[in-house]
Design a protein around this motif. Structure first.
Motif, short mmCIF file in Angstrom:
data_model
loop_
_atom_site.label_atom_id
_atom_site.label_comp_id
_atom_site.label_asym_id
_atom_site.label_seq_id
_atom_site.Cartn_x
_atom_site.Cartn_y
_atom_site.Cartn_z
N LEU A 254 0.83 -1.20 0.00
CA LEU A 254 0.00 0.00 0.00
C LEU A 254 0.86 1.25 0.00
O LEU A 254 1.97 1.27 0.55
N ARG A 255 0.32 2.30 -0.60
CA ARG A 255 1.04 3.58 -0.64
C ARG A 255 0.46 4.49 0.44
O ARG A 255 -0.42 5.32 0.19
N VAL A 256 0.93 4.28 1.68
CA VAL A 256 0.52 5.10 2.83
C VAL A 256 1.74 5.46 3.64
O VAL A 256 2.78 4.81 3.56
N LYS A 257 1.61 6.49 4.45
CA LYS A 257 2.67 6.91 5.36
C LYS A 257 2.25 6.60 6.79
O LYS A 257 1.07 6.77 7.15
N VAL A 258 3.18 6.12 7.60
CA VAL A 258 2.90 5.75 8.99
C VAL A 258 3.58 6.75 9.91
O VAL A 258 4.80 6.96 9.83
N LEU A 259 2.81 7.37 10.80
CA LEU A 259 3.32 8.37 11.74
C LEU A 259 3.15 7.86 13.17
O LEU A 259 2.10 7.32 13.52
N THR A 260 4.15 8.08 14.01
CA THR A 260 4.04 7.77 15.43
C THR A 260 3.13 8.79 16.11
O THR A 260 3.24 9.99 15.86
N ILE A 261 2.21 8.31 16.93
CA ILE A 261 1.35 9.19 17.74
C ILE A 261 2.03 9.38 19.10
O ILE A 261 2.31 8.41 19.79
N ARG A 262 2.29 10.63 19.48
CA ARG A 262 3.07 10.88 20.68
C ARG A 262 2.25 10.79 21.97
O ARG A 262 2.81 10.73 23.06
N ASP A 263 0.93 10.79 21.88
CA ASP A 263 0.09 10.75 23.07
C ASP A 263 0.27 9.42 23.82
O ASP A 263 0.43 8.36 23.21
N ALA A 264 0.20 9.49 25.16
CA ALA A 264 0.42 8.30 25.99
C ALA A 264 -0.61 7.22 25.71
O ALA A 264 -0.28 6.02 25.75
N TRP A 265 -1.86 7.58 25.40
CA TRP A 265 -2.90 6.57 25.19
C TRP A 265 -2.63 5.72 23.95
O TRP A 265 -3.25 4.66 23.79
N ALA A 266 -1.74 6.20 23.06
CA ALA A 266 -1.44 5.44 21.84
C ALA A 266 -0.62 4.19 22.14
O ALA A 266 -0.43 3.35 21.26
N ARG A 267 -0.12 4.06 23.37
CA ARG A 267 0.53 2.82 23.81
C ARG A 267 -0.46 2.11 24.73
O ARG A 267 -0.41 2.23 25.95
N ARG A 268 -1.39 1.40 24.15
CA ARG A 268 -2.45 0.79 24.96
C ARG A 268 -2.10 -0.66 25.32
O ARG A 268 -1.33 -1.33 24.62
N LYS A 269 -2.68 -1.12 26.39
CA LYS A 269 -2.43 -2.46 26.89
C LYS A 269 -3.52 -3.42 26.43
O LYS A 269 -4.71 -3.11 26.49
N LEU A 270 -3.10 -4.58 25.98
CA LEU A 270 -4.02 -5.67 25.75
C LEU A 270 -3.96 -6.60 26.95
O LEU A 270 -2.88 -6.83 27.51
N CYS A 271 -5.10 -7.13 27.34
CA CYS A 271 -5.16 -8.00 28.52
C CYS A 271 -5.94 -9.26 28.21
O CYS A 271 -6.76 -9.31 27.29
N ILE A 272 -5.68 -10.29 29.00
CA ILE A 272 -6.42 -11.55 28.95
C ILE A 272 -7.37 -11.57 30.13
O ILE A 272 -6.96 -11.33 31.27
N TYR A 273 -8.64 -11.85 29.86
CA TYR A 273 -9.65 -11.86 30.92
C TYR A 273 -10.30 -13.24 31.04
O TYR A 273 -10.62 -13.89 30.03
N VAL A 274 -10.49 -13.68 32.27
CA VAL A 274 -11.26 -14.88 32.57
C VAL A 274 -12.17 -14.57 33.75
O VAL A 274 -11.87 -13.68 34.57
N LYS A 275 -13.27 -15.29 33.83
CA LYS A 275 -14.22 -15.01 34.91
C LYS A 275 -13.70 -15.52 36.24
O LYS A 275 -13.75 -14.82 37.25
N ASP A 276 -13.22 -16.75 36.27
CA ASP A 276 -12.77 -17.36 37.52
C ASP A 276 -11.69 -18.38 37.18
O ASP A 276 -11.97 -19.40 36.55
N VAL A 277 -10.46 -18.09 37.56
CA VAL A 277 -9.34 -18.97 37.22
C VAL A 277 -9.57 -20.37 37.76
O VAL A 277 -9.27 -21.38 37.09
N GLU A 278 -10.12 -20.47 38.96
CA GLU A 278 -10.29 -21.78 39.60
C GLU A 278 -11.31 -22.65 38.87
O GLU A 278 -11.26 -23.88 38.97
N ARG A 279 -12.21 -22.03 38.13
CA ARG A 279 -13.25 -22.81 37.43
C ARG A 279 -12.92 -23.04 35.96
O ARG A 279 -13.72 -23.65 35.24
N LEU A 280 -11.79 -22.56 35.51
CA LEU A 280 -11.38 -22.83 34.14
C LEU A 280 -11.06 -24.31 33.96
O LEU A 280 -10.54 -24.95 34.88
N SER A 281 -11.34 -24.83 32.78
CA SER A 281 -10.88 -26.18 32.47
C SER A 281 -9.35 -26.16 32.43
O SER A 281 -8.73 -25.11 32.23
#
Length: 307
Positions: A254-281
């Motif tokens: 693709l013919r696009v330009k990529v720019l870094t976003i300097r705002d702190a929110w642009a480094r977002r966290k991904l997380c793993i969620y489970v309801k109850d670890v003890e009840r997981l298979s």
């Protein structure tokens, strides 16, 4: 009498040893108890199974048929027991996973491939959902595991750190911002945007950031995938925000330009969620453990395994 595996096992043992006494000794049970079981079997099937003689016993035609069938039944029961033990240990199982587009396009393909290499008999049913839906479904048992952006969700869920998403701005090559290498988000708000679908975490983050800047977000068009967004940007319909890792497979063609976003929110966290670890298979716990370890190895995240 009810037909049971103990009686079948004793019958097979008698047939294999040739005498009731030898079978009783091998099974650590009284000879009279073995004889009683055999008599009950014959009464249950309504036909003689054994002929007793001076040397011990020999099978009748019905007894031969029962011997072959009993061996098959007992083998299948042993196999059933082994397979169920594999589910308990996590070697087998099926896992329901909801993940956002960012996790699916950047991280899960390779990490799931490595997981399957270790646990080939575990199935992973993966569906793409937006972040608010993911946490809601995990809370409501619609999914065993959710992977999405770390956002306020209002549910009591167990959370594990996953990867960090580096959000970047993409522009057409002839765009006024294309000569920049980095930008503060508010500087981009004079220009029209190509956005993702309304409930996506990135779209919500952009609306929040624009609101904090007291500026409107000029959404010209909204799409449902990163590749569609990049193609719209290339066509000159606006600028857009996507994870840096997610566009590597698109930018080469693709013919696009990529720019870094300097705002702190642009480094977002991904997380793993489970309801109850003890009840997981066990299979689900192994998958969570694998993903947490993979992310920690790549990004030097302090390791937090499921309890």
């Amino acid at each position: 009498m009810k037909l049971d595996t103990t009686s079948l096992k004793l019958f097979v043992r008698v047939a294999e040893t040739g005498t009731i006494t030898a079978a009783a000794e091998a099974e650590y049970i009284a000879t009279s108890a073995v004889s009683k079981r055999l008599s009950e079997l014959e009464a249950y099937f309504g036909t003689p199974l054994l002929r007793r003689n001076n040397r011990g016993v020999e099978l009748t035609p019905a007894g031969n048929a029962l011997l072959n069938l009993s061996r098959g039944v007992l083998h299948n029961l042993e196999d059933l027991d082994l397979q169920m033990q594999e589910y308990t240990s996590g070697a087998r199982g099926n896992i329901r996973v909801y993940a956002n587009m960012s996790a699916i396009t950047q991280y899960l393909p390779g990490e799931t491939q490595h997981f399957f290499a270790k646990y080939p008999d575990i199935g992973v049913h993966l569906e793409e959902k937006v972040s608010p839906v993911i946490t809601r479904e995990v809370m409501g048992n619609g999914a065993d595991i959710g992977i999405c952006a770390k956002l306020p969700h209002g549910y009591e869920l167990a959370e594990f750190p996953y990867h960090t998403d580096d959000l970047v701005l993409v522009t057409p090559l002839d765009h006024p911002l294309a000569d920049r290498e980095s930008i503060a988000f508010r500087e981009s708000l004079d220009h029209a945007y190509v956005g993702l679908h309304t409930s996506s975490a990135i779209n919500l983050e952009l609306l929040k950031a624009a609101s904090l800047a007291n500026r409107p977000l000029k959404l010209r068009i909204q799409v449902t995938s990163y590749d569609a967004l990049c193609m719209m940007v290339q066509a000159g319909l606006g600028i857009g925000v996507v994870p840096r890792g997610a566009i590597r497979q698109y930018v080469g063609g693709l013919r696009v330009k990529v720019l870094t976003i300097r705002d702190a929110w642009a480094r977002r966290k991904l997380c793993i969620y489970v309801k109850d670890v003890e009840r997981l298979s066990m299979a689900a716990r192994l998958f969570v453990d694998h993903l947490v370890q993979s992310a920690a190895d790549q990004e030097s995240i302090p390791l937090q395994r499921p309890a």
